[in-house]
Write a protein that holds these residues in place. Structure first.
Motif, short mmCIF file in Angstrom:
data_model
loop_
_atom_site.label_atom_id
_atom_site.label_comp_id
_atom_site.label_asym_id
_atom_site.label_seq_id
_atom_site.Cartn_x
_atom_site.Cartn_y
_atom_site.Cartn_z
N HIS A 1 7.92 -9.77 2.45
CA HIS A 1 7.96 -11.39 2.74
C HIS A 1 7.75 -11.66 4.34
CE1 HIS A 1 10.22 -12.91 -0.63
NE2 HIS A 1 10.66 -11.70 -0.71
N LEU A 2 7.47 -10.78 5.13
CA LEU A 2 7.51 -11.01 6.72
C LEU A 2 5.88 -10.45 7.02
CD1 LEU A 2 10.79 -9.66 8.26
CD2 LEU A 2 9.98 -11.79 7.91
N SER A 3 5.21 -9.93 6.09
CA SER A 3 3.83 -9.37 6.66
C SER A 3 2.75 -9.74 5.47
CB SER A 3 3.99 -8.09 7.01
OG SER A 3 4.17 -7.21 5.72
N ASP A 4 1.63 -9.49 6.17
CA ASP A 4 0.63 -9.51 4.93
C ASP A 4 0.13 -8.23 4.26
OD1 ASP A 4 0.13 -12.13 5.62
OD2 ASP A 4 -0.89 -11.58 7.42
N TYR A 5 0.44 -6.95 4.99
CA TYR A 5 0.34 -5.76 4.65
C TYR A 5 1.60 -4.94 4.71
CZ TYR A 5 -4.44 -7.33 4.04
OH TYR A 5 -5.57 -7.97 3.70
N VAL A 6 1.93 -4.19 3.84
CA VAL A 6 3.15 -3.33 3.87
C VAL A 6 2.81 -1.95 3.58
CG1 VAL A 6 5.28 -2.61 3.08
CG2 VAL A 6 4.79 -5.15 3.54
N LEU A 7 2.94 -0.99 4.42
CA LEU A 7 2.58 0.59 4.35
C LEU A 7 3.78 1.09 4.03
CD1 LEU A 7 -0.37 1.76 4.69
CD2 LEU A 7 -0.19 -0.44 5.83
N THR A 8 4.04 1.77 2.89
CA THR A 8 5.16 2.52 2.61
C THR A 8 4.71 3.90 2.04
OG1 THR A 8 7.30 2.56 1.62
CG2 THR A 8 5.43 1.87 0.29
N GLU A 9 5.62 4.86 1.98
CA GLU A 9 5.33 6.35 1.75
C GLU A 9 6.33 7.01 0.80
OE1 GLU A 9 4.74 9.16 5.37
OE2 GLU A 9 6.75 9.92 4.52
N ILE B 1 1.01 -1.37 -0.09
CA ILE B 1 -0.04 0.14 -0.20
C ILE B 1 0.97 1.11 0.21
CG2 ILE B 1 -1.74 1.32 1.35
CD1 ILE B 1 -2.36 -1.56 2.60
N LEU B 2 0.86 2.15 -1.20
CA LEU B 2 1.43 3.19 -1.20
C LEU B 2 0.77 4.43 -0.75
CD1 LEU B 2 4.08 4.87 -2.26
CD2 LEU B 2 2.67 5.12 -4.46
N VAL B 3 1.35 5.18 0.24
CA VAL B 3 0.85 6.46 0.67
C VAL B 3 1.53 7.53 0.06
CG1 VAL B 3 0.34 7.78 2.75
CG2 VAL B 3 0.01 5.18 2.96
N THR B 4 0.92 8.49 -0.66
CA THR B 4 1.16 9.74 -1.14
C THR B 4 0.37 10.99 -0.62
OG1 THR B 4 1.81 10.98 -3.04
CG2 THR B 4 0.03 9.23 -3.34
N SER B 5 0.22 12.04 -1.47
CA SER B 5 -0.49 13.22 -0.98
C SER B 5 -0.56 14.02 -1.96
CB SER B 5 0.34 13.87 0.48
OG SER B 5 1.33 14.71 -0.05
N ILE B 6 -1.48 15.33 -1.79
CA ILE B 6 -1.61 16.47 -2.51
C ILE B 6 -0.24 17.08 -2.30
CG2 ILE B 6 -3.94 16.38 -2.10
CD1 ILE B 6 -3.60 18.66 0.00
N SER B 7 0.11 18.31 -3.25
CA SER B 7 1.20 19.04 -3.01
C SER B 7 1.34 19.85 -1.76
CB SER B 7 0.84 20.26 -3.89
OG SER B 7 0.99 19.70 -5.48
N PRO B 8 2.37 19.49 -1.06
CA PRO B 8 2.30 20.04 0.49
C PRO B 8 2.62 21.47 0.38
CG PRO B 8 4.69 19.30 -0.59
CD PRO B 8 3.69 18.79 -1.63
N THR B 9 1.76 22.00 1.48
CA THR B 9 1.83 23.37 2.01
C THR B 9 2.24 23.67 3.55
OG1 THR B 9 -0.54 23.11 3.06
CG2 THR B 9 -0.20 23.47 0.41
N PRO B 10 2.38 24.99 3.70
CA PRO B 10 2.66 25.32 5.23
C PRO B 10 1.47 24.75 6.07
CG PRO B 10 3.09 27.00 3.86
CD PRO B 10 2.37 26.01 3.06
N ALA B 11 0.21 24.41 5.60
CA ALA B 11 -1.02 24.18 6.41
C ALA B 11 -0.64 22.68 7.00
CB ALA B 11 -2.32 24.51 5.56
N GLY B 12 0.19 21.95 6.21
CA GLY B 12 0.44 20.53 6.71
C GLY B 12 -0.78 19.73 6.27
#
Length: 558
Positions: free
Chosen positions: A292-300, A58-69
């Protein structure tokens, strides 16, 4: 509410050997760095590969970064905790290591926030297991060996003015962007211009994160282009024989680091290339091990989906044992209002009009990620100032574009702040049967690849190359390296190369100012706009808030 560091320090972590046990690893599989952090042995990594069943990525990405966080790392951690502890699925989170420069500068650390954090946050944000220091030593040792080679004999007739290597330091120090070395008497070496890049922007960082093992690390280091001879012959590190010693400095750093979240979810934090210069993902070794070690991998993926997201899908995934099964895009009401208002002054006030206008940024990121043929969901990171009307409006706007969304509050509630969202994410991943569709074809020439990224991801009308860029491109062609993939160096703030253009501009020209061959890493950096690889410190750096008491307790780290 407590600060991030106060929440972290009130937490009672369990021993890292117990975290390892959750993954089927024993204490003998670890190099311990105290009770709460460890590196994983090569034997354990090799043993894990015998498990042919790979987890969902599972890939986590985002909108364009801002000072609002936006809180992308916080969402990555909270979502991982929710899948692991609320849905009881075996989960590993794989993240990048923080760089000391931004920690003491402006951007901050990279361990999440609130009740969705990785611990020990002080260690991870500061010296951790010494990976950044090892990289810095390797970078500067290589530079010193090359300068000494020229000074002592220079059998290859390496032209000092052609050297491409930069020295490194993991500090934001603008004064080191351009320097003169070897000044004074001839015993001080050859006088020439030189420069520093921050450690995480150096090619060796990219190489560390892309290497499969130590042999691959040595091979890639050997392929680094050092410069050219006086007869214009390319000189690589392997021509000088330094790859073994530099790899030796990075032997331990290449092993992934195991830590835990506040909720005891196993987390691998390893490597940290910038996403606005390099490829912006944690190490291939760590992510493949997690699979290899888990059922779900979260990466960013670093920064917005136009940078880290695009690079992950088009480049990083080619080095992994599988491509993503689902994509999460993180958005906030505040950040989308900022895309329209261009100011943080009134973001706490309800403004449906600004939210609707700023939504174009999220809309473009959603459709960009959909192009890859992988299921996409938006997680809305809730802030206290968000009104029900704003949240409802945002979800309606997302739904009208044909995408799912969920509102989450992992920051305040930990894993309980988004259980339904976690279930939706794993449902998307579990049911995905599609193959990824890339932005460009591997057989495209470098200009075609750049143009497809510019037009399909950024929505530029055309691409213009400076005279310098054209010259560098011609040199890359002569070396036979113009088939390598492009890694775009671009401001993270805008889809364009101008950070002042927010929202979702189109019908603009992308300006390519320079190209740089990173032969060891296996890509070509394409510089657009005004991008520097050595950041400066702001007027009031975060360092002003950081302190330590007589008991060794650190404060002020966010």
């Amino acid at each position: 509410m407590y600060s991030d560091i106060e929440i972290s320090q009130k937490n009672k972590p369990i021993k890292i050997t117990d975290i390892a046990h959750k993954l089927g690893l024993s204490g003998n599989d670890l190099d311990l760095y105290g009770n709460y952090k460890a590196k994983i042995h090569w034997d354990a990594i090799k043993k894990a590969k015998h498990n042919s069943k790979l987890g969902k990525l599972i890939l986590v990405t985002s909108i364009s970064p801002t000072p609002a966080g936006e809180g992308k790392t916080t969402i990555s951690i909270g979502l991982g905790d929710a899948i692991n502890n609320q849905l009881h699925k075996k989960t590993i989170i794989a993240l990048r290591e923080p760089s000391l420069g931004p920690v003491f500068g402006l951007k901050g650390g990279a361990t999440g926030g609130g009740y969705a954090q990785v611990v020990p946050m002080e260690d991870i944000n500061l010296h951790f297991t010494g990976d950044m220091h090892a990289l810095t030593c390797a970078i500067d040792t290589l530079a010193a060996l090359v300068d000494n080679y020229i000074y002592q004999n220079n059998e290859c007739n390496l032209d000092p003015n052609s050297i491409l290597l930069k020295r490194g330091i993991d500090v934001n120090d603008r004064t080191l962007r351009k320097i003169i070395i070897g000044q004074g008497s001839k015993f001080n070496g050859i006088e020439r211009p030189a420069s520093f890049a921050i450690t995480v922007a150096n090619e060796l960082m990219a190489i560390l994160c892309l290497s499969k093992d130590i042999n691959d690390l040595k091979y890639r280091i050997g392929n680094i282009l050092v410069g050219f001879s006086t007869t214009n012959k390319p000189i690589y590190v392997h021509d000088l024989g330094f790859e073994g010693s530099i790899a030796a400095l990075l032997g331990d750093a290449l092993k992934p680091n195991l830590v835990q979240t506040l909720e005891k979810t196993p987390t691998l934090i390893h490597g940290g290339p910038f996403a606005n210069i390099a490829h912006g993902a944690n190490s291939i070794i760590a992510t493949n091990l997690a699979l290899h070690l888990s059922d779900y991998v979260l990466t960013e993926a670093g920064f917005g989906a136009d940078l880290g997201g695009q690079k992950f899908m088009d480049f990083v995934s080619d080095h992994l044992e599988k491509t993503p099964d689902a994509v999460v895009i993180v958005a906030t009401v505040r950040a989308l209002k900022y895309q329209h208002e261009k100011s943080t002054t009134n973001l706490a006030n309800e403004n449906i009009e600004s939210l609707t206008a700023g939504f174009v940024n999220l809309k473009r990121h959603m459709h960009n990620m959909k192009r890859y043929n992988i299921p996409v969901i938006v997680l809305i990171n809730k802030f206290d100032t968000d009104t029900d009307a704003e949240l409802r409006t945002l979800q309606e706007l997302i739904r009208a574009e044909g995408f799912e969304s969920e509102i989450v509050n992992y920051h305040d509630l930990g894993s309980k702040g988004g259980i339904v969202a976690a279930q939706k994410v794993i449902d998307l991943a579990d049911n995905n049967t599609k193959e990824i569709i890339k932005t460009y074809d591997p057989t495209d020439n470098i200009k075609a690849k750049i143009e497809k990224i510019a037009k399909n991801i950024y929505h530029a009308t055309n691409v213009v190359y400076s005279e310098k860029a054209e010259k560098h491109l011609e040199n890359i062609k002569k070396l036979g390296k113009d088939d390598l993939p492009p890694i775009m160096a671009k401001t993270q703030i805008s889809f364009t190369d101008d950070k002042k253009q927010l929202g979702a501009p189109d019908n603009f020209t992308l300006h390519v100012k320079n190209l740089s061959l990173k032969n060891g890493a296996g890509f070509i950096v394409v510089y657009t706009g005004n991008i520097v690889d050595m950041p400066g410190l702001p007027k009031k750096p975060a360092a002003l808030n950081i302190d330590i008491d007589n008991d060794g307790k650190i404060s002020g780290l966010f």
